[in-house]
Design a protein around this motif. Structure first.
Motif, PDB file in Angstrom:
ATOM      1  N   PHE A  45       0.831  -1.205   0.000  1.00  0.00           N
ATOM      2  CA  PHE A  45       0.000   0.000   0.000  1.00  0.00           C
ATOM      3  C   PHE A  45       0.867   1.258   0.000  1.00  0.00           C
ATOM      4  CE2 PHE A  45      -3.137  -2.743   2.588  1.00  0.00           C
ATOM      5  CZ  PHE A  45      -3.680  -3.274   1.424  1.00  0.00           C
ATOM      6  N   VAL A  46       1.941   1.227   0.798  1.00  0.00           N
ATOM      7  CA  VAL A  46       2.830   2.390   0.884  1.00  0.00           C
ATOM      8  C   VAL A  46       3.501   2.659  -0.456  1.00  0.00           C
ATOM      9  CG1 VAL A  46       5.016   3.190   1.876  1.00  0.00           C
ATOM     10  CG2 VAL A  46       3.228   2.268   3.362  1.00  0.00           C
ATOM     11  N   ALA A  73      -2.266   5.535   2.659  1.00  0.00           N
ATOM     12  CA  ALA A  73      -2.028   4.093   2.790  1.00  0.00           C
ATOM     13  C   ALA A  73      -2.140   3.659   4.254  1.00  0.00           C
ATOM     14  CB  ALA A  73      -0.647   3.748   2.227  1.00  0.00           C
ATOM     15  N   PHE A  74      -1.603   4.489   5.163  1.00  0.00           N
ATOM     16  CA  PHE A  74      -1.713   4.186   6.600  1.00  0.00           C
ATOM     17  C   PHE A  74      -3.183   4.107   7.011  1.00  0.00           C
ATOM     18  CE2 PHE A  74       2.580   6.310   7.897  1.00  0.00           C
ATOM     19  CZ  PHE A  74       3.245   5.329   7.191  1.00  0.00           C
ATOM     20  N   TRP A  75      -3.963   5.087   6.574  1.00  0.00           N
ATOM     21  CA  TRP A  75      -5.380   5.138   6.946  1.00  0.00           C
ATOM     22  C   TRP A  75      -6.107   3.893   6.471  1.00  0.00           C
ATOM     23  CZ3 TRP A  75      -9.734   5.168   3.796  1.00  0.00           C
ATOM     24  CH2 TRP A  75     -10.946   5.397   4.457  1.00  0.00           C
ATOM     25  N   TYR A  76      -5.876   3.508   5.206  1.00  0.00           N
ATOM     26  CA  TYR A  76      -6.553   2.327   4.664  1.00  0.00           C
ATOM     27  C   TYR A  76      -6.128   1.067   5.419  1.00  0.00           C
ATOM     28  CZ  TYR A  76      -8.063  -1.263   1.398  1.00  0.00           C
ATOM     29  OH  TYR A  76      -8.645  -2.369   0.840  1.00  0.00           O
ATOM     30  N   PHE A  77      -4.826   0.938   5.682  1.00  0.00           N
ATOM     31  CA  PHE A  77      -4.328  -0.245   6.378  1.00  0.00           C
ATOM     32  C   PHE A  77      -4.874  -0.305   7.804  1.00  0.00           C
ATOM     33  CE2 PHE A  77      -1.271  -2.598   8.953  1.00  0.00           C
ATOM     34  CZ  PHE A  77      -1.048  -3.731   8.189  1.00  0.00           C
ATOM     35  N   SER A  78      -4.863   0.817   8.496  1.00  0.00           N
ATOM     36  CA  SER A  78      -5.337   0.822   9.888  1.00  0.00           C
ATOM     37  C   SER A  78      -6.817   0.496   9.969  1.00  0.00           C
ATOM     38  CB  SER A  78      -5.053   2.182  10.545  1.00  0.00           C
ATOM     39  OG  SER A  78      -5.815   3.209   9.939  1.00  0.00           O
ATOM     40  N   ARG A  79      -7.600   0.926   8.977  1.00  0.00           N
ATOM     41  CA  ARG A  79      -9.024   0.628   8.960  1.00  0.00           C
ATOM     42  C   ARG A  79      -9.284  -0.843   8.673  1.00  0.00           C
ATOM     43  NH1 ARG A  79     -12.814   4.683   8.017  1.00  0.00           N
ATOM     44  NH2 ARG A  79     -14.312   2.956   8.097  1.00  0.00           N
ATOM     45  N   VAL A 116       0.717   2.395  13.209  1.00  0.00           N
ATOM     46  CA  VAL A 116       1.190   2.137  11.847  1.00  0.00           C
ATOM     47  C   VAL A 116       2.253   3.164  11.467  1.00  0.00           C
ATOM     48  CG1 VAL A 116       0.509   1.977   9.425  1.00  0.00           C
ATOM     49  CG2 VAL A 116      -1.026   1.112  11.202  1.00  0.00           C
ATOM     50  N   ALA A 117       2.001   4.435  11.753  1.00  0.00           N
ATOM     51  CA  ALA A 117       2.962   5.490  11.419  1.00  0.00           C
ATOM     52  C   ALA A 117       4.281   5.307  12.165  1.00  0.00           C
ATOM     53  CB  ALA A 117       2.364   6.858  11.743  1.00  0.00           C
ATOM     54  N   ASP A 118       4.193   4.927  13.437  1.00  0.00           N
ATOM     55  CA  ASP A 118       5.411   4.703  14.224  1.00  0.00           C
ATOM     56  C   ASP A 118       6.220   3.530  13.690  1.00  0.00           C
ATOM     57  OD1 ASP A 118       4.949   6.801  15.956  1.00  0.00           O
ATOM     58  OD2 ASP A 118       3.950   5.573  17.471  1.00  0.00           O
ATOM     59  N   PHE A 119       5.534   2.506  13.197  1.00  0.00           N
ATOM     60  CA  PHE A 119       6.237   1.332  12.674  1.00  0.00           C
ATOM     61  C   PHE A 119       6.990   1.671  11.397  1.00  0.00           C
ATOM     62  CE2 PHE A 119       6.523  -2.473  10.041  1.00  0.00           C
ATOM     63  CZ  PHE A 119       7.112  -3.368  10.923  1.00  0.00           C
ATOM     64  N   LEU A 124       4.294  11.921   0.947  1.00  0.00           N
ATOM     65  CA  LEU A 124       3.877  11.762   2.336  1.00  0.00           C
ATOM     66  C   LEU A 124       2.363  11.689   2.448  1.00  0.00           C
ATOM     67  CD1 LEU A 124       4.565  11.695   5.356  1.00  0.00           C
ATOM     68  CD2 LEU A 124       4.527  14.199   5.331  1.00  0.00           C
ATOM     69  N   LEU A 125       1.669  12.519   1.691  1.00  0.00           N
ATOM     70  CA  LEU A 125       0.200  12.463   1.709  1.00  0.00           C
ATOM     71  C   LEU A 125      -0.295  11.110   1.203  1.00  0.00           C
ATOM     72  CD1 LEU A 125      -0.709  16.042   0.412  1.00  0.00           C
ATOM     73  CD2 LEU A 125      -0.836  15.183   2.765  1.00  0.00           C
ATOM     74  N   GLY A 126       0.376  10.583   0.170  1.00  0.00           N
ATOM     75  CA  GLY A 126       0.020   9.266  -0.334  1.00  0.00           C
ATOM     76  C   GLY A 126       0.249   8.175   0.692  1.00  0.00           C
ATOM     77  N   VAL A 127       1.360   8.298   1.426  1.00  0.00           N
ATOM     78  CA  VAL A 127       1.672   7.322   2.475  1.00  0.00           C
ATOM     79  C   VAL A 127       0.652   7.404   3.610  1.00  0.00           C
ATOM     80  CG1 VAL A 127       3.337   6.779   4.303  1.00  0.00           C
ATOM     81  CG2 VAL A 127       4.118   7.134   1.960  1.00  0.00           C
TER      82      VAL A 127
END
Length: 260
Positions: free
Chosen positions: A58-59, A107-113, A122-125, A101-104
Motif C-alpha cells: 500500500f505504501v 495508505a496508513f489510513w486504509y491499512f489501519s481501517r 502504523v505510522a510509528d512502525f 507523504l500524503l500518499g503514504v
C-alpha cells in the motif's frame, strides 16, 4: 569538483532502458521491506511478516502516486496542463516528498481501517524505514544532475551539466546525508525502545522538516516557482512548516517518551 557524469541509464535490454532513477525507487522499497521484516521480528512487536508485506504494498502505491501528483500540483501545474502526458514520464524526475507523504498517510489510513490497527501505531512502525528510501531518492536526483544548489566556493562544490559554469552546492548529497543517513540512525535508535504512540512518527516529521528547511537555503528553487517571499522562502520550506508543527505536537503529546 566536476560532476562525475554518471549515465542515467543503468543498462538496456534492446529498446528497454532501465534508469538509475527508477532503480533507486526499487532499492528504497526493497530496503524498506527488509527493515520492516526485521522490526516485525522483534519480540512482542505486534506485527506479522504478512502485515509488513501488505502495508509496504500500500505504501509503495501511495508513494508513487502521491509523489508524482504532489509535484504536479505543488510545483509545476501549468507545464503539466500544457503537456498532460508528461505526468507519466516519471523517468524525467519530478517527485515531491510532501506529495508522497500524503500518499503514504492515505495508505496508513486504509491499512489501519482494514487491519484494525491504530493509525499512530502504523505510522510509528513505518517512520524508521523511510529515511533509507529518502537516501536512495536523493542519490537518484544526484545521478540525474537535478535539484542542485547555489554557487559556492567550497572545496566539494560541483559543476553540474545543467547548472551553468559555476561550482554549486551538491544539495542532493546534503539531503541524502541528513534526511537519509542521519535521520535513519536517529530514528532506528529512538525506536529501539517502546515509545508512546506518535513519538517515533513525530520525531521523523520534526527532524525531516528541520533538515529539509535548512538545506533549502543553499538549494536553488524550482525555476518555475522561484522564491515565494522575502527573497529566500521556497515552496519546500512552506511545505515543511506544517510538518515541523505536527511533529512537535506529536512529540509533546507523547511525553514522557517511555510508555507506561
Amino acid at each position: 569538483m566536476t560532476f562525475p557524469h554518471i549515465d542515467p541509464i543503468a543498462f538496456s535490454i534492446g529498446s528497454l532502458h532501465l534508469r538509475w532513477y527508477g532503480l533507486m525507487y526499487l532499492f528504497a522499497f526493497v530496503g524498506g521491506w527488509l527493515l520492516g521484516r526485521l522490526r516485525a521480528s522483534r519480540p512482542n512487536s505486534g506485527w506479522r511478516a504478512q502485515d509488513v508485506d501488505d502495508l509496504l504494498t500500500f505504501v509503495m502505491l501511495g508513494v508513487i502516486l502521491g509523489a508524482r501528483l504532489g509535484y504536479v500540483l505543488f510545483y509545476d501545474l501549468a507545464e503539466y496542463i500544457r503537456d498532460p502526458l508528461e505526468i507519466f514520464r516519471v523517468w524525467n524526475g519530478g517527485m515531491s516528498f510532501h506529495g508522497g507523504l500524503l500518499g503514504v498517510l492515505g495508505a496508513f489510513w486504509y491499512f489501519s481501517r482494514t487491519r484494525e490497527k491504530p493509525f499512530l501505531d502504523v505510522a510509528d512502525f513505518i517512520a524508521p524505514l523511510v529515511p533509507q528510501g529518502l537516501f536512495f531518492g536523493r542519490m537518484g536526483n544526484f545521478i540525474n544532475g537535478e535539484l542542485w544548489g547555489k554557487p559556492s566556493d567550497l572545496p566539494w562544490a560541483m559543476v553540474f551539466p545543467s547548472g551553468g559554469p559555476w561550482a554549486r552546492h551538491p544539495s542532493q548529497l546534503y539531503e541524502a546525508l541528513l534526511e537519509g543517513v542521519a535521520l535513519f540512525v536517529i530514528l532506528w535508535l529512538f525506536s529501539s525502545r517502546k515509545r508512546r504512540p506518535g513519538a517515533v512518527a513525530g520525531l521523523f516529521a520534526l527532524l525531516y522538516g528541520i533538515f529539509r528547511f535548512g538545506v533549502e537555503f543553499v538549494r536553488v528553487p524550482d525555476v518555475q516557482l522561484g522564491y515565494l517571499a522575502f527573497g529566500w522562502l521556497t515552496m519546500g520550506q512552506v511545505l515543511c512548516l506544517p510538518l515541523i508543527a505536527v511533529g512537535g505536537w506529536l512529540l509533546w503529546r507523547a511525553r514522557p517518551h517511555a510508555a507506561e
